[in-house]
Write an enzyme that holds these catalytic residues in place. Structure first.
Site, short mmCIF file in Angstrom:
data_model
loop_
_atom_site.label_atom_id
_atom_site.label_comp_id
_atom_site.label_asym_id
_atom_site.label_seq_id
_atom_site.Cartn_x
_atom_site.Cartn_y
_atom_site.Cartn_z
N ASP A 1 12.57 2.26 58.89
CA ASP A 1 12.26 2.57 60.27
C ASP A 1 12.23 1.25 61.03
OD1 ASP A 1 11.74 3.61 62.65
OD2 ASP A 1 9.80 4.49 62.18
N TYR A 2 13.13 1.17 61.95
CA TYR A 2 13.26 0.00 62.82
C TYR A 2 13.10 -1.30 62.03
CZ TYR A 2 14.29 -1.05 67.57
OH TYR A 2 14.96 -1.44 68.70
#
Ligand code: BGC
Length: 742
Positions: free
Chosen positions: A289-290
C-alpha cells in the site's frame, strides 16, 4: 542499431519463444508458466526490478500528466506499472512509451482505485453492504469493471476486505462492516463482479484484496495506528474476508499500512508468505500500500532503504507502490548477495503472469478502444443500476406513526440542512473518476419526484461550522411546510482515509439546528448522510422518522426520493452496529458473554455506570413500510453427525399493505465449548420479497462447517454437543431451536 529495431527483435524473440513453449506443452498453467519464463530469461536484473515498480500518474488543472522522471522510468523499463492513469487516449500514450521504447517491449499494467464505481458512482461500500443483496453488489462491481476497463484500466485496488468494528476509523466506509460472514460473502461478490468472466476478457479488471491484514482494527480507531490482536481474533474475525476473496480468484493482494503485534504488515513474512502463500496457496502478486516499504523506517524496523527493501522482498512483497525503494535498493542487494536473484525472479514471474493473463503481451492496447469508452461509460443502464443500489442500501431507522412514505400531494415541503443540496458529498470518498457535478442531490431528487409541491430549501448551517445565522431562515421554512425533510450528516471527506474521528456525533451545530426545527412541532424526516455509524441518540428520541442514506452515489438524491415518496419500500439492514455512545466502542453483536453477563440488579456485572450496554441500533436492524409475521422455527432433525446436515426453515408472511423485502438472518451459538464462543454469529441469510398477504419460506442447511471454529488448541473444527440456531430479522429479534452434534 536503432532502438526501435532492437525493440522489434526483442518482441519477436518473446513471441517465438512464447509460441514454441505454447505448442509443446499440454496444460494451460504450464503454458503460461513457460511463456513467463521465456520472457524472464531475456531480462536483465534492472528490467526485472522495473516490473516490480509501480508509480503514480498525476493530475493538475491541465489534466493528467506523468512526472518527467517516471516517464524516463517507463521508457527505460524501470517501471512496469502505473496507477491513477485512466482514459483510452492517456493510457495508450503511456503504453506506447513502454512498448515502443523499452528493449523488450513489456507492456504496463494500469491500476486504479475503482472502489464503488468508476464513472457511475454507486453507494459507498459500507452502504452497499447494507443492502445484503449479493447479486446487486456483484452487479455494481461488474459495472465498475466494465467502465474501468473501457477506459484503459486493467486492475482495481478493491475489494477492501477489512472488517471494522470501530466507527471512529474513517475507513470503515470502504468495507462491508463488522461481520465476518457478511463481509466474506460480499468480498466474494465483489471479486466475481470485478473479474467477471475471467481475466483476459475485455470487460474485466484484476481484483486486489486489501488491506492485508487487520488494517481495520487500529488502536483507538486512529488511522494507520498499530494493531495488536490475538491469533484467535485474527483468524476468527479478520482473516476470513481476505481469504474468501482469494478463494473467489482475486489475483492480487495489497499489504496494509499497520503493524500487527509489532511487525509491519509489509515486512511480515508470517502474513505475506506463511499464511498467504503456504497456508492459502495464493499464486498472484502482492503490492504494497503506497509507500509502505519506505514507512518501515518510520515504524522503526528498518534503518535505511536497503534494509526496508530487503525486509519487504523477504517477507514476500512483489511490487513496490510509489516508494521507489525496490528500484533503488534491489540491484545493489542482489549484487552484494544480500538478496538472492531467485527471490526477484519469483516476484517477476507472478507479475508477468498477470500481464499475460490480461492478454497484454498479445496486444498491449487491447483495452484502448475509443468506441467502448464512448458507449459503455455512464450509460443510462449503469445510472439506473446505481439508483437501484442506492435504494437498496438505505436503512430506515425509525418511522413513528408511519410518517413515511410521504404523500405526493403535500402542498409544501421544507428541505432543510447542510446535506440537502450537497452535490459533492453524494458520491462520498474514494469516488474514483466520478464526476460529482453529475450527482443528484436530495433536493433535486425531491423536486423531480413531486414537481407539483412547493419546495422550500434552507441550508441552516454548514456541516461542520459553528455559525447559526442560517437557523432563522431554516425555522421559517419549516413553519411554512407540511413536512420537513432534514438532511444532516458528515461531509464526504470526514469518512475515508485519514478521516478518523474521536467524537462520532453529528458534526458542527447540526444537532442545534435539528433542535430548533423540532421546536416548530412539524413532522420531521431526518435523512442521514454518513460513511460511519454516528451517535444520534437525540435524533432517535425526537425525530419521527430517520432514513439512513449513507453516501448514496451519483443517483443518490433520486433514489432517496423514491423511498421518501413510497415508490420503493426500504429494505436495507445495518451491516454494522450503531453505538449509543462512543465510549462503548467496539460494540459489535458477536461479543462473548463474559463471566459476569449484564444484570440490571447486580452492580458487579459487565456494564457501565453512565451508559447502557445496548447499542443505539443493532447489527442487522432496519425497518420498512410493511410488516412481517414470522412462524416458529422448524428443524427437520434435532441431532446431526459430522457428515450430516440439518434443515432449518421458517415462514415469513407480509402482513402489511406494501410489497417488501425481508432479510432472514440465521445465527449460531455454541453454549459450551473449549473456548468461550460469541453469543451469536451470523452464518446464513436470505432475502424474501413478498407481496401483501404472501408467505415465503426461508430454508437453510446447517452442516459441520457452519458449526466449526478455532478450538482451544487453535485447530479448526467442531466439538460435539448442543448448538443454538437462531433466526430473525436482526441480530436482536430471534426465534431459536437447539440441535445436537453427535
Ligand atoms: C490507500 C489504498 C489505495 C492506495 C492507492 C493508499 O493511500 O491506503 O487503499 O489503494 O492509496 O491509491
Amino acid at each position: 542499431m536503432k532502438r526501435s529495431k532492437l525493440v522489434f527483435i526483442g518482441i519477436v524473440m518473446v513471441l517465438i519463444l512464447t509460441q514454441a513453449c505454447t505448442q509443446n506443452k499440454p496444460n494451460a498453467t504450464n503454458d503460461l508458466d513457460r511463456k513467463v519464463d521465456s520472457v524472464l530469461s531475456l531480462m536483465t536484473l534492472e528490467e526485472k526490478i522495473g516490473q516490480m515498480t509501480l508509480f503514480t500518474s498525476d493530475m493538475d488543472q491541465t489534466g493528467a500528466f506523468i512526472r518527467k522522471e517516471y516517464e524516463e522510468d517507463i521508457k527505460s523499463g524501470r517501471a512496469g506499472a502505473i496507477f491513477n492513469a485512466y482514459g483510452v487516449a492517456y493510457t495508450r500514450k503511456l503504453q506506447e512509451m513502454a512498448v515502443n521504447n523499452t528493449r523488450l517491449g513489456i507492456p504496463l499494467i494500469f491500476g486504479y482505485d475503482v472502489i464503488h464505481g468508476h464513472r457511475t458512482i454507486f453507494p459507498v461500500p459500507l452502504a452497499e453492504a447494507a443492502s445484503w443483496d449479493l447479486t446487486a453488489i456483484e452487479e455494481a462491481a461488474r459495472i465498475a469493471a466494465i467502465e474501468a476497463s473501457a477506459e484503459g484500466l486493467h486492475w482495481t485496488f478493491a475489494p477492501m476486505c477489512d472488517i471494522s468494528r470501530d466507527p471512529r476509523w474513517g475507513r470503515i466506509v470502504e468495507g462491508a462492516g463488522e461481520d465476518v460472514y457478511l463481509a466474506s460473502e460480499i468480498a466474494r461478490a465483489r471479486v466475481r463482479g470485478f473479474q467477471g468472466e475471467g481475466i483476459g476478457s475485455l470487460n474485466s479488471v484484476v481484483a486486489c484484496v486489501k488491506h492485508y491484514a487487520a488494517y481495520g482494527a487500529p488502536q483507538a480507531g486512529r488511522d494507520y495506528h498499530s494493531v495488536d490482536m490475538s491469533e484467535r481474533t485474527l483468524r476468527e474475525t479478520f482473516l476470513p474476508p481476505y481469504k474468501a476473496a482469494l478463494d473467489e480468484g482475486a489475483l492480487t493482494v495489497m499489504t496494509s499500512f499497520n503493524d500487527l503485534n509489532g511487525i509491519p504488515a509489509t515486512a511480515s513474512k508470517y502474513l505475506m508468505t506463511e499464511i498467504l502463500r503456504d497456508e492459502w496457496g495464493f499464486e498472484g502478486f502482492v503490492v504494497t500500500d503506497y509507500t509502505s516499504i519506505m514507512e518501515l523506517m518510520f515504524h522503526g524496523v528498518a534503518g535505511d532503504t536497503l534494509e526496508a527493501s530487503r525486509l519487504s522482498i523477504e517477507a514476500g512483497v512483489d511490487m513496490d507502490m510509489q516508494a521507489g525503494f525496490y528500484q533503488k535498493a534491489l540491484p545493489q542487494l542482489v549484487r552484494n548477495g544480500k538478496v538472492s536473484e531467485e527471490l526477484i525472479n519469483t516476484a517477476v514471474r507472478r507479475i508477468l503472469k498477470v500481464k499475460f493473463m490480461l492478454g497484454l503481451f498479445e496486444d498491449p492496447f487491447r483495452f484502448c478502444s475509443e468506441e467502448r469508452e464512448k458507449t459503455l461509460v455512464m450509460s443510462a443502464d449503469n445510472l439506473e443500476a446505481a439508483r437501484d443500489m442506492a435504494r437498496k442500501s438505505a436503512v430506515l431507522l425509525k418511522n413513528e406513526n408511519n410518517l413515511l412514505p410521504l404523500s405526493k400531494d403535500l402542498k409544501t415541503i421544507a428541505v432543510i440542512g447542510p446535506m440537502a443540496d450537497a452535490q459533492r458529498d453524494m458520491i462520498g470518498s474514494w469516488s474514483a473518476a466520478g464526476d460529482w457535478t453529475k450527482s443528484i442531490t436530495l433536493l433535486t431528487g425531491i423536486r423531480e419526484a413531486v414537481s407539483q409541491s412547493r419546495i422550500i430549501h434552507a441550508m441552516g448551517c454548514t456541516t461542520d461550522g459553528t455559525d447559526m445565522k442560517g437557523f432563522k431562515e431554516a425555522v421559517d421554512a419549516a413553519r411554512q411546510a407540511d413536512v420537513v425533510v432534514l438532511a444532516l450528516g458528515e461531509n464526504y471527506w470526514m469518512s475515508g482515509e485519514a478521516a478518523s474521528r474521536a467524537d462520532i456525533g453529528l458534526p458542527g451545530v447540526q444537532q442545534e439546528l435539528a433542535d430548533e426545527i423540532l421546536k416548530t412541532g412539524k413532522p420531521i424526516v431526518v435523512v442521514l448522510f454518513t460513511g460511519r455509524p454516528l451517535t444520534i441518540n437525540k435524533l432517535q428520541q425526537h425525530a419521527q422518522s430517520i432514513l439512513l442514506g449513507w453516501f448514496p452515489g451519483t443517483m443518490g438524491g433520486s433514489a432517496l426520493a423514491d423511498i421518501l415518496f413510497g415508490d420503493f419500500n426500504p429494505s436495507g439492514r445495518l451491516p454494522v452496529t450503531f453505538p449509543a455512545h462512543v465510549g462503548q466502542v467496539p460494540n459489535h453483536y458477536d461479543m462473548r458473554n463474559t463471566g459476569r453477563p449484564f444484570d440490571a440488579n447486580n452492580k458487579y456485572t459487565s456494564k457501565y455506570l453512565d451508559v447502557p450496554n445496548e447499542p443505539l441500533y443493532e447489527f442487522g436492524f432496519g425497518l420498512g413500510y410493511t410488516t412481517f409475521e414470522w412462524s416458529e422455527l422448524s428443524v427437520n432433525q434435532t441431532s446431526m453427525s459430522e457428515q450430516d446436515s440439518v434443515k432449518v426453515s421458517i415462514q415469513v408472511t407480509n402482513s402489511g399493505l406494501m410489497t417488501g423485502t425481508e432479510t432472514v438472518q440465521l445465527y449460531i451459538h455454541d453454549p459450551v465449548a473449549s473456548v468461550a464462543r460469541p453469543v451469536k454469529q451470523l452464518k446464513k441469510f436470505m432475502q424474501l420479497t413478498l407481496e401483501p398477504g404472501q408467505t415465503g419460506v426461508a430454508e437453510f442447511y446447517i452442516n459441520s462447517l457452519d458449526l466449526s471454529f478455532f478450538r482451544a488448541d487453535m485447530s479448526f473444527g467442531t466439538e460435539k454437543g448442543n448448538y443454538m440456531i437462531m433466526v430473525g430479522p436482526s441480530s436482536n429479534t430471534i426465534r431459536s431451536a437447539k440441535i445436537e452434534l453427535i
